[in-house]
Scaffold this motif. Structure first.
Motif: not given
Length: 304
Positions: A18-21, A35-40, A66-72
């Protein structure tokens, strides 16, 4: 390792993506909201499903991250949008994005999260169709709620597939794709994801009736007060209990009033998990298969 420990382990793997995104998002206010939405963080059940589906067909959790991050990211975008539509002030015990940055910035956050998801998924173009499908169906699900589409169990399950089952289905599908599954395995895992997603939504409906706000981290009885379809409320209404009567209840009273409908909903959730487990019964025995089955059991017994 129990299922909650597994979820925490897989969450750490996915969080590493996530961080690099978050680099180069402009203006800073939008970057902060994203960032807030991702870290919630929730329990990261959907990305864990991606990694387990990959392992179940011979792949690895690491290569599926990477696929899991896309879904999240798709899931995160849907939560921000849900909160805007529902005018919710709390999510997982924290203020929602739109209460902190306003509705306009929240809607732009939804767009950026979806775009980031597609950027990651593009590392393997086979994933794009599955991601697009989930976005499409989830949009339909939001609209169906607004027009009171569901009137009975059949209509409810149709809505629940779009609202929740579709993203679980896509999660299992992309995991199977990056793990190297064959067509039959991919199809079976898609169905597995769909049915545990339906069970997940049913459990959410039950928790909306039986939980306290402090325990759930978001408003309770939201379905009732917003007139949103819920398998518990639909069953209660169809059994002769009026909305007006239910709205006069506190949570304890509501649990007692609709106790039979809650039990009926629990039974439907169990049926969905049983259907899901049948989809992967023919898979070779493995750690991943065991944990997929345990995930199904966890989904219908969780308390938040």
């Amino acid at each position: 390792m129990d299922i909650e420990q597994l979820l925490a382990q897989r969450a750490r793997l996915v969080d590493g993506e996530m961080p690099n995104l978050l680099m180069d998002i402009k203006p800073p206010e939008l970057a902060a909201a994203v960032s807030y939405a991702i870290l919630s963080k929730g329990k990261r059940i959907r990305p864990a499903l991606v990694t387990l589906a990959s392992e179940a067909v011979g792949g690895t959790a690491e290569k599926a991250c990477f696929a899991a991050a896309s879904i999240e990211l798709i899931h995160s975008s849907s939560l921000v949008l849900d909160d805007v539509i529902d005018k919710s002030e709390k999510r997982r015990g924290r203020s929602t994005v739109h209460t902190l940055w306003g509705t306009d910035m929240a809607l732009l956050t939804v767009q950026i999260l979806a775009a980031l998801s597609l950027r990651i998924a593009a590392r393997d173009p086979r994933l794009i169709h599955a991601i697009a499908d989930s976005l499409f169906y989830m949009g339909e699900g939001e609209a169906m709620e607004l027009v009171e589409f569901a009137k009975d169990k059949k209509g409810y399950l149709d809505l629940a597939f779009r609202k929740t089952g579709s993203l679980f289905s896509s999660a299992a599908e992309v995991g199977a794709l990056v793990g190297g599954g064959d067509k039959t395995q991919i199809k079976k895992l898609k169905e597995f994801g769909n049915h545990i997603g339906l069970a997940f939504q049913i459990r959410d409906d039950i928790l909306d009736c039986i939980s306290k706000e402090d325990d759930l981290g978001k408003p309770v009885k939201k379905d009732l007060f917003m007139g949103r379809p819920s398998i518990v409320l639909l069953d209660a209404i169809n059994s002769g209990i009026s909305i007006e009567r239910m709205m006069k209840c506190n949570n304890g009273e509501l649990m007692h009033l609709v106790s039979e409908s809650i039990e009926n909903a629990k039974n439907v959730a169990i049926e969905e998990i049983d259907i899901a487990k049948c989809q992967i019964e023919s898979f070779d025995d493995s750690y991943a298969k065991t944990k997929l089955n345990e995930m199904g059991d966890y989904i219908i017994t969780r308390s938040k």
